[in-house]
Write a protein that holds these residues in place. Structure first.
Motif, mmCIF file in Angstrom:
data_model
loop_
_atom_site.group_PDB
_atom_site.id
_atom_site.type_symbol
_atom_site.label_atom_id
_atom_site.label_comp_id
_atom_site.label_asym_id
_atom_site.label_seq_id
_atom_site.Cartn_x
_atom_site.Cartn_y
_atom_site.Cartn_z
ATOM 1 N N ASP A 78 7.961 8.828 6.241
ATOM 2 C CA ASP A 78 7.650 7.450 6.618
ATOM 3 C C ASP A 78 8.025 7.134 8.065
ATOM 4 O O ASP A 78 7.485 6.208 8.659
ATOM 5 C CB ASP A 78 8.361 6.464 5.686
ATOM 6 C CG ASP A 78 7.881 6.576 4.251
ATOM 7 O OD1 ASP A 78 6.738 7.025 4.041
ATOM 8 O OD2 ASP A 78 8.654 6.217 3.349
ATOM 9 N N ASN A 79 8.965 7.887 8.633
ATOM 10 C CA ASN A 79 9.458 7.624 9.987
ATOM 11 C C ASN A 79 9.224 8.818 10.904
ATOM 12 O O ASN A 79 10.051 9.137 11.758
ATOM 13 C CB ASN A 79 10.951 7.297 9.933
ATOM 14 C CG ASN A 79 11.237 6.056 9.125
ATOM 15 O OD1 ASN A 79 10.635 5.022 9.358
ATOM 16 N ND2 ASN A 79 12.138 6.160 8.170
ATOM 17 N N GLU A 81 7.411 9.573 13.573
ATOM 18 C CA GLU A 81 7.410 9.458 15.039
ATOM 19 C C GLU A 81 8.831 9.350 15.583
ATOM 20 O O GLU A 81 9.185 10.012 16.565
ATOM 21 C CB GLU A 81 6.588 8.246 15.459
ATOM 22 C CG GLU A 81 6.346 8.160 16.955
ATOM 23 C CD GLU A 81 5.409 7.022 17.306
ATOM 24 O OE1 GLU A 81 5.733 6.299 18.255
ATOM 25 O OE2 GLU A 81 4.370 6.864 16.638
ATOM 26 N N ILE A 82 9.651 8.536 14.964
ATOM 27 C CA ILE A 82 11.043 8.374 15.395
ATOM 28 C C ILE A 82 11.803 9.679 15.202
ATOM 29 O O ILE A 82 12.563 10.101 16.076
ATOM 30 C CB ILE A 82 11.714 7.222 14.611
ATOM 31 C CG1 ILE A 82 11.046 5.898 14.984
ATOM 32 C CG2 ILE A 82 13.207 7.174 14.887
ATOM 33 C CD1 ILE A 82 11.423 4.751 14.088
#
Length: 106
Positions: A78-79, A81-82
């Motif tokens: 879900d995250n 890119e970070i």
């Protein structure tokens, strides 16, 4: 890519422990060169630090730590890119650390 000796220096985890983790932790399989020497990517470095934390601090078994990491990987999507930015920053810091230890940077 890092050699097993560099990984020992960087993480403090002994080579025999790394080889054991390869056997019992799903997805922990460093590449090998033509001579059979292990080469670790930044992804494996981060996995080693996470395993070390789970085993030493949270008192997981190596197998249990591997399962915990698999569960965590599902939520990471879900995250993405970070997480990718964090991985890149850690890679740069690892390289700087080794250069400092080798006296290449003063």
């Amino acid at each position: 890519m890092y050699t097993i000796g560099q990984i020992e220096e960087l993480t403090g985890v002994k080579a025999h422990v790394l080889r054991y983790w390869e056997e019992v932790v799903p997805g922990f399989t460093p590449q090998k060169d033509m001579s059979g020497r292990r080469l670790y990517s930044q992804k494996e470095v981060e996995l080693i630090f996470r395993l070390k934390y789970l085993i030493n601090e949270k008192k997981f078994t190596a197998e249990g730590a591997g399962q915990q990491i698999l569960e965590e990987a599902k939520s990471v999507q879900d995250n993405a890119e970070i997480i990718q930015l964090i991985h890149k920053t850690r890679e740069e810091l690892s390289e700087l650390f080794l250069e400092l230890k080798q006296g290449k940077i003063k």
